[in-house]
Design a protein around this motif. Structure first.
Motif, PDB file in Angstrom:
ATOM      1  N   ALA A 287     -78.244  -7.146  80.033  1.00 30.47           N
ATOM      2  CA  ALA A 287     -78.470  -8.512  80.512  1.00 30.47           C
ATOM      3  C   ALA A 287     -77.776  -9.535  79.622  1.00 30.47           C
ATOM      4  CB  ALA A 287     -79.967  -8.792  80.583  1.00 30.47           C
ATOM      5  N   LYS A 288     -77.873  -9.355  78.319  1.00 34.55           N
ATOM      6  CA  LYS A 288     -77.301 -10.330  77.400  1.00 34.55           C
ATOM      7  C   LYS A 288     -75.777 -10.277  77.414  1.00 34.55           C
ATOM      8  CE  LYS A 288     -79.400 -11.156  73.485  1.00 34.55           C
ATOM      9  NZ  LYS A 288     -79.790 -12.571  73.764  1.00 34.55           N
ATOM     10  N   ARG A 289     -75.217  -9.108  77.581  1.00 28.78           N
ATOM     11  CA  ARG A 289     -73.763  -9.012  77.685  1.00 28.78           C
ATOM     12  C   ARG A 289     -73.275  -9.598  79.018  1.00 28.78           C
ATOM     13  NH1 ARG A 289     -70.851  -6.433  74.161  1.00 28.78           N
ATOM     14  NH2 ARG A 289     -69.329  -5.722  75.706  1.00 28.78           N
ATOM     15  N   ALA A 290     -74.071  -9.431  80.067  1.00 27.43           N
ATOM     16  CA  ALA A 290     -73.721 -10.040  81.349  1.00 27.43           C
ATOM     17  C   ALA A 290     -73.760 -11.563  81.251  1.00 27.43           C
ATOM     18  CB  ALA A 290     -74.679  -9.553  82.439  1.00 27.43           C
ATOM     19  N   LEU A 291     -74.758 -12.078  80.543  1.00 28.98           N
ATOM     20  CA  LEU A 291     -74.852 -13.528  80.347  1.00 28.98           C
ATOM     21  C   LEU A 291     -73.652 -14.036  79.557  1.00 28.98           C
ATOM     22  CD1 LEU A 291     -76.431 -16.215  80.498  1.00 28.98           C
ATOM     23  CD2 LEU A 291     -77.629 -15.495  78.401  1.00 28.98           C
ATOM     24  N   ALA A 292     -73.289 -13.327  78.498  1.00 28.06           N
ATOM     25  CA  ALA A 292     -72.137 -13.729  77.693  1.00 28.06           C
ATOM     26  C   ALA A 292     -70.867 -13.755  78.536  1.00 28.06           C
ATOM     27  CB  ALA A 292     -71.968 -12.783  76.508  1.00 28.06           C
ATOM     28  N   LEU A 376     -69.686 -25.146  65.251  1.00 31.79           N
ATOM     29  CA  LEU A 376     -70.378 -24.143  66.081  1.00 31.79           C
ATOM     30  C   LEU A 376     -71.669 -24.690  66.659  1.00 31.79           C
ATOM     31  CD1 LEU A 376     -70.731 -20.395  65.479  1.00 31.79           C
ATOM     32  CD2 LEU A 376     -72.816 -21.710  65.893  1.00 31.79           C
ATOM     33  N   VAL A 377     -71.924 -24.332  67.913  1.00 33.05           N
ATOM     34  CA  VAL A 377     -73.177 -24.666  68.591  1.00 33.05           C
ATOM     35  C   VAL A 377     -73.669 -23.419  69.323  1.00 33.05           C
ATOM     36  CG1 VAL A 377     -74.285 -26.048  70.377  1.00 33.05           C
ATOM     37  CG2 VAL A 377     -72.574 -27.100  68.875  1.00 33.05           C
ATOM     38  N   ASN A 378     -74.958 -23.108  69.150  1.00 31.29           N
ATOM     39  CA  ASN A 378     -75.580 -22.027  69.923  1.00 31.29           C
ATOM     40  C   ASN A 378     -76.112 -22.567  71.236  1.00 31.29           C
ATOM     41  OD1 ASN A 378     -76.678 -20.881  66.801  1.00 31.29           O
ATOM     42  ND2 ASN A 378     -75.406 -19.634  68.141  1.00 31.29           N
ATOM     43  N   ILE A 379     -75.982 -21.761  72.284  1.00 28.38           N
ATOM     44  CA  ILE A 379     -76.431 -22.151  73.620  1.00 28.38           C
ATOM     45  C   ILE A 379     -77.446 -21.132  74.131  1.00 28.38           C
ATOM     46  CG2 ILE A 379     -74.312 -23.425  74.123  1.00 28.38           C
ATOM     47  CD1 ILE A 379     -73.245 -21.025  75.615  1.00 28.38           C
ATOM     48  N   PRO A 380     -78.242 -21.458  75.174  1.00 28.55           N
ATOM     49  CA  PRO A 380     -79.337 -20.589  75.616  1.00 28.55           C
ATOM     50  C   PRO A 380     -78.892 -19.143  75.831  1.00 28.55           C
ATOM     51  CG  PRO A 380     -79.520 -22.693  76.692  1.00 28.55           C
ATOM     52  CD  PRO A 380     -78.223 -22.733  75.921  1.00 28.55           C
ATOM     53  N   SER A 381     -79.715 -18.206  75.298  1.00 28.17           N
ATOM     54  CA  SER A 381     -79.282 -16.817  75.230  1.00 28.17           C
ATOM     55  C   SER A 381     -80.364 -15.803  75.602  1.00 28.17           C
ATOM     56  CB  SER A 381     -78.786 -16.504  73.808  1.00 28.17           C
ATOM     57  OG  SER A 381     -77.735 -17.358  73.430  1.00 28.17           O
ATOM     58  N   SER A 382     -81.460 -16.234  76.185  1.00 28.55           N
ATOM     59  CA  SER A 382     -82.531 -15.293  76.536  1.00 28.55           C
ATOM     60  C   SER A 382     -82.032 -14.208  77.478  1.00 28.55           C
ATOM     61  CB  SER A 382     -83.690 -16.033  77.211  1.00 28.55           C
ATOM     62  OG  SER A 382     -84.190 -17.057  76.387  1.00 28.55           O
ATOM     63  N   ALA A 383     -82.534 -12.996  77.273  1.00 29.42           N
ATOM     64  CA  ALA A 383     -82.129 -11.877  78.138  1.00 29.42           C
ATOM     65  C   ALA A 383     -82.440 -12.177  79.603  1.00 29.42           C
ATOM     66  CB  ALA A 383     -82.835 -10.595  77.691  1.00 29.42           C
ATOM     67  N   ALA A 384     -83.545 -12.902  79.868  1.00 26.41           N
ATOM     68  CA  ALA A 384     -83.920 -13.192  81.248  1.00 26.41           C
ATOM     69  C   ALA A 384     -82.833 -13.946  81.998  1.00 26.41           C
ATOM     70  CB  ALA A 384     -85.216 -14.000  81.271  1.00 26.41           C
ATOM     71  N   LEU A 385     -81.986 -14.699  81.290  1.00 19.91           N
ATOM     72  CA  LEU A 385     -80.927 -15.459  81.949  1.00 19.91           C
ATOM     73  C   LEU A 385     -79.837 -14.557  82.495  1.00 19.91           C
ATOM     74  CD1 LEU A 385     -80.540 -18.423  79.422  1.00 19.91           C
ATOM     75  CD2 LEU A 385     -81.964 -18.295  81.482  1.00 19.91           C
ATOM     76  N   GLY A 386     -79.773 -13.327  81.999  1.00 15.70           N
ATOM     77  CA  GLY A 386     -78.751 -12.412  82.476  1.00 15.70           C
ATOM     78  C   GLY A 386     -79.316 -11.204  83.207  1.00 15.70           C
ATOM     79  N   LEU A 387     -80.629 -11.214  83.450  1.00 17.44           N
ATOM     80  CA  LEU A 387     -81.251 -10.062  84.089  1.00 17.44           C
ATOM     81  C   LEU A 387     -80.757  -9.872  85.521  1.00 17.44           C
ATOM     82  CD1 LEU A 387     -84.952 -10.386  82.888  1.00 17.44           C
ATOM     83  CD2 LEU A 387     -83.326  -8.613  82.264  1.00 17.44           C
TER      84      LEU A 387
END
Length: 391
Positions: A287-292, A376-387
């Motif tokens: 999921a996280k790689r899909a989001l990325a 650098l800025v971090n952006i939303p990264s929860s696994a649910a975002l890419g599930l």
């Protein structure tokens, strides 16, 4: 230097992270497996504290997931790193080489040993410790000694190197290990953010003498709070287990403790949560790689920024996705605009050498680390975002 349209960039990120509107967190835990079942078992049986079957199971399952012989679970990642440093032989008054660009727990664990952090620069390729820069720095300031290399400027022993895999992106460990071996320095891997990341097909955490990882509530899997010491050395693992469980000698009833030690034990109820979470790790990673991938593709056409992609030869867990702005002057504008829109973003950490308690620590020149922090800025990264439906 390209100018960033901050509102456009915010809208692109919002379309992926919050397509239905509303606020979105930077990284939230995901409970969709056996968590309720395992925690209820602890409650039903009364085995909620520092002993229980889930502790042993979590240690075994985690060691397998990290491709190491042993894992010793503890209360948090800082405790894990503290013990890992002691296992590596770090003593009071030593210096420990570590990136200036890291979370404060890395430096704090060194200080808990009575040692002094010695800050080194980072690499644009990995965001982590730069082996070539470290090699050049050691050639300038280190000299061999009977007890290991010594800082010729301060006179203190250089005891270890602690790389940290920033946001889950692997440090160049082959390059770092070559430098470490040349100087006779043990490597203690701070793998707090990199569970599930691979380098050359191998998991992180077990490349050096000993490693540490974290299961804080915002990590890729969570036990609520927790961490683990990772090693391929049975003797070190046994010693770590003894030190983290008050140095109590096994006995049916007697309280016999053979040295000053620590009560760093992970409770069984937390380990139960960890066992359930670890079962979902492959799904979280997909999921996280899909989001990325979605972020990378969506942001590719925007001027003024780039999405930070995994280093060559690595398969990152993309714990926290990051963008790099061309113009550091736009960083705070982007942070304000995105957070005002309900999209939680954050900057990188303050460099350790800029914190009041570490300002007097030794350091090399830090041009890359300072540039990374400014852009650098971090952006939303929860696994649910890419599930996806099959997770």
């Amino acid at each position: 230097m390209s100018h960033l349209n901050v509102r456009q960039a915010t809208a692109v990120i919002a379309e992926i992270a919050a397509p239905s509107g509303g606020r979105v967190a930077l990284h939230e835990p995901q409970f969709s497996g056996a968590e309720w079942e395992y925690v209820k078992e602890c409650l039903d049986t009364g085995w909620v504290s520092s002993v229980g079957s889930f502790v042993d199971r979590f240690e075994s399952d985690l060691a397998a997931a990290c491709a190491v012989k042993r894992a010793v679970v503890v209360v948090n990642g800082t405790a894990a790193l503290h013990i890992a440093l002691l296992m590596a032989g770090v003593r009071r008054g030593d210096e420990v080489l570590t990136p200036a660009l890291t979370f404060v727990a890395t430096a704090n664990a060194i200080a808990h040993c009575g040692a002094i952090p010695h800050f080194v620069d980072s690499s644009w390729q990995t965001l982590g410790l730069d082996p070539q820069g470290l090699s050049d720095w050691l050639a300038r300031i280190a000299e061999p000694d009977i007890d290991g290399p010594r800082n010729r400027i301060t006179g203190r022993r250089l005891a270890a190197i602690v790389p940290m895999h920033t946001f889950g992106h692997p440090v160049d460990m082959p390059g770092l290990l070559e430098v470490a071996n040349r100087w006779g320095l043990p490597v203690v891997e701070d793998a707090a953010e990199s569970l599930g990341s691979l380098q050359d097909g191998r998991p992180l955490g077990g490349r050096g003498l000993v490693g540490a990882t974290s299961f804080n509530g915002n990590k890729i899997i969570t036990t609520g709070g927790g961490g683990a010491i990772l090693t391929n050395d049975d003797a070190l693992a046994d010693r770590a287990k003894h030190l983290t469980t008050t140095a109590k000698a096994p006995h049916r009833w007697a309280f016999s403790h053979d040295e000053i030690a620590f009560n760093y034990r992970m409770p069984n109820i937390n380990a139960a949560l960890g066992c359930a979470q670890l079962q979902k790790l492959p799904a979280f990673l997909r999921a996280k790689r899909a989001l990325a991938k979605r972020y990378s593709e969506a942001l590719a056409g925007l001027a003024g920024l780039r999405f930070f992609a995994e280093p060559h030869g690595a398969e990152s867990n993309y714990w926290l996705n990051a963008i790099i702005l061309d113009d550091p002057a736009q960083r705070d504008e982007f942070l304000a605009t995105s957070n005002d829109a309900g999209i939680m973003t954050r900057p990188c950490w303050t460099l350790m050498c800029d914190l009041p308690m570490y300002r007097e620590c030794p350091q090399m020149e830090l041009p890359v680390a300072r540039a990374i922090v400014s852009r650098l800025v971090n952006i939303p990264s929860s696994a649910a975002l890419g599930l996806t439906s099959n997770v």
